[in-house]
Enzyme design. Sequence first.
Site, PDB file in Angstrom:
ATOM      1  N   CYS A  30       5.062   0.374   3.336  1.00 28.44           N
ATOM      2  CA  CYS A  30       4.793  -0.733   2.335  1.00 28.44           C
ATOM      3  C   CYS A  30       3.541  -1.693   3.095  1.00 28.44           C
ATOM      4  CB  CYS A  30       6.012  -1.379   2.057  1.00 28.44           C
ATOM      5  SG  CYS A  30       5.720  -3.214   1.463  1.00 28.44           S
ATOM      6  N   ASP A  31       2.780  -2.218   2.171  1.00 24.98           N
ATOM      7  CA  ASP A  31       1.679  -3.186   2.727  1.00 24.98           C
ATOM      8  C   ASP A  31       2.072  -4.627   2.744  1.00 24.98           C
ATOM      9  OD1 ASP A  31       1.636  -3.838   0.428  1.00 24.98           O
ATOM     10  OD2 ASP A  31      -0.552  -3.114  -0.207  1.00 24.98           O
ATOM     11  N   ARG A  65       4.033 -11.020 -14.620  1.00 25.53           N
ATOM     12  CA  ARG A  65       2.885 -10.601 -13.669  1.00 25.53           C
ATOM     13  C   ARG A  65       2.319  -9.301 -14.031  1.00 25.53           C
ATOM     14  NH1 ARG A  65      -0.979 -11.251  -9.972  1.00 25.53           N
ATOM     15  NH2 ARG A  65      -1.149  -9.668  -8.629  1.00 25.53           N
ATOM     16  N   TYR A 108       9.239 -11.499  -0.335  1.00 29.69           N
ATOM     17  CA  TYR A 108      10.137 -11.057  -1.276  1.00 29.69           C
ATOM     18  C   TYR A 108      11.677 -11.498  -1.283  1.00 29.69           C
ATOM     19  CZ  TYR A 108       6.853  -7.770  -3.431  1.00 29.69           C
ATOM     20  OH  TYR A 108       5.601  -7.299  -4.068  1.00 29.69           O
ATOM     21  N   ASN A 110       6.095   2.613  -5.579  1.00 30.80           N
ATOM     22  CA  ASN A 110       7.267   1.588  -5.650  1.00 30.80           C
ATOM     23  C   ASN A 110       8.287   2.394  -6.583  1.00 30.80           C
ATOM     24  OD1 ASN A 110       7.137  -0.446  -3.917  1.00 30.80           O
ATOM     25  ND2 ASN A 110       5.432  -1.243  -5.002  1.00 30.80           N
TER      26      ASN A 110
END
Length: 441
Positions: free
Chosen positions: A169-170, A284, A264, A147
């Site tokens: 991207c997963d 996070r 997102y 990322n």
Amino acid sequence: MKKYSVVIAGGGSTYTPGIVMMMLENLDRFPIRSLTLYDNDAERQAILGQALAIVLKENAPEIKFSYTTDPKEAFTDVDFCMAHIRTGKYKMRELDEKIPLKHGVLGQETCGPGGIAYGIRSMRDMIELIDIMEKYSPNCWMLNYSNPASIVAEACRVLRPKSKVLNICDMPIGTTRRMSQIVGLQPKQLTVRYFGLNHFGWWTSVKDPDGKELLPQIRDYVMEHGYLTQIEIDTQHTDPSWQDTHRKAKDIIAVDPNYLPNTYLKYYLFPDYVVEHSNPEFTRANEVMKGREKNVFNAAKAITAAGTAKGQSFHIDSHASFIVDLARAIAYNTGERMLLIVENNGAIANFRDDAMVEVPCLVGSDGPEPLCQGKIPNFQKGLMEEQVAVEKLVVEAYIEKSYLKMWQALTLSKTVPSASVAKAILDDLIEANKAYWPELH
Ligand SMILES: NC(=O)c1ccc[n+]([C@@H]2O[C@H](COP(=O)([O-])OP(=O)(O)OC[C@H]3O[C@@H](n4cnc5c(N)ncnc54)[C@H](O)[C@@H]3O)[C@@H](O)[C@H]2O)c1
Ligand SMILES: O=P(O)(O)OC[C@H]1O[C@H](O[C@H]2[C@H](O)[C@@H](O)[C@@H](O)O[C@@H]2CO)[C@H](O)[C@@H](O)[C@@H]1O
Ligand SMILES: [Mn+2]
């Protein structure tokens, strides 16, 4: 059947054991002759490398396994590089998240100022990694999920347009899996249409194997529960912050119930909510360091101490099987339909050609063939135009070492309220990223 040689770049990643276990599960679909871990942090990687050497010896002794920090050793005679590096590691992720929060702006790994800061760090290392790969194995494909994927993809488009790099991207895969649970099917039974930028997109269709449109059924569920499902899919998504993200999708979908949103979008549509629900002292990054990182590295140390993985092996990241699907698509020309981050060139008909967009593609041995998603409505188009300009400005700022363009990028981000706040954040980010960013002037 030909056996492939694979290098994992970012060998010390918390995802490495899960992905190696998943590849071992899939050796009949994607046979491997050699597996190498490559990282620039020898100590971190060795902890995972020592444990994985035991796992490999016990489960697939025929695979040549090693770990190294030497680029030549890692990248010589390689068919696929699976890349998941994090430049600056969690220490820098923590700053990406905490610096904007100090200014009342959300702090996130890939969105807003944090994502921009991480973008500049990643770009430099990713381009270097591509060059290393091409030097030692010119025919190698890089399957990249480092990322922030949108900024990395734009940097690849501009700086290494001919390189064999696929950015994936997963998140859409994980969310499609949740959708499949909502409708009681398996993920691979769903055929989706989707458009957007990375971490910034919408599903416009989700069909079952008979071609029946399931979007209205899924929408009704998401409007009530978000993407929270009863079945726990993966360990880190039981963390409170992820639960909140999946729940919040019900507010995102309310803004446009025609489509199913990527979670997102919460950071762009509800930045005030995100700031209110953030703890500037514990973000996070802290949750991950206390959780996933600790668990993975403790599991590795336990395997090494015991000298065996029997009874205490790593978890298989079965969800990461998309990586094998992607490698197989290239290796065996399967034509599998997958969402990838590619240059638009008309795939979204009324969006700029030179944007890196996330759309379904058919993947074969020559790479991805994007599928046309038609025209998109004004609401999504407007949001995407703003965000894609931010991503392009970041790449231009890096290339030109331009303070002004970085300031513009931050100012344009929907997550930042004004040019003065953008400047204050930028000045703090510059200080924090001294070891990683080029000097801006
Ligand atoms: N695209 C996606 O959907 C997706 C999903 C999950 C994770 N990711 C990304 O995967 C990456 C790894 O995540 P993580 O949480 O496991 O991080 P991590 O910090 O545990 O692992 C990253 C590893 O990369 C190494 N590294 C840093 N710079 C390097 C370089 N130049 N060359 C080689 N190795 C280098 C670090 O030393 C570290 O061991 C991140 O970029 C994360 O954002 C992407
Ligand atoms: O905060 P983290 O480090 O836990 O996760 C950040 C990443 O989140 C997404 O990936 C998820 C994925 O969607 C899910 O299905 C599962 O595999 O876990 C992943 C990591 O939590 C996102 O797509 C990535 O880009 C982020 O790095
Ligand atoms: Mn992602």
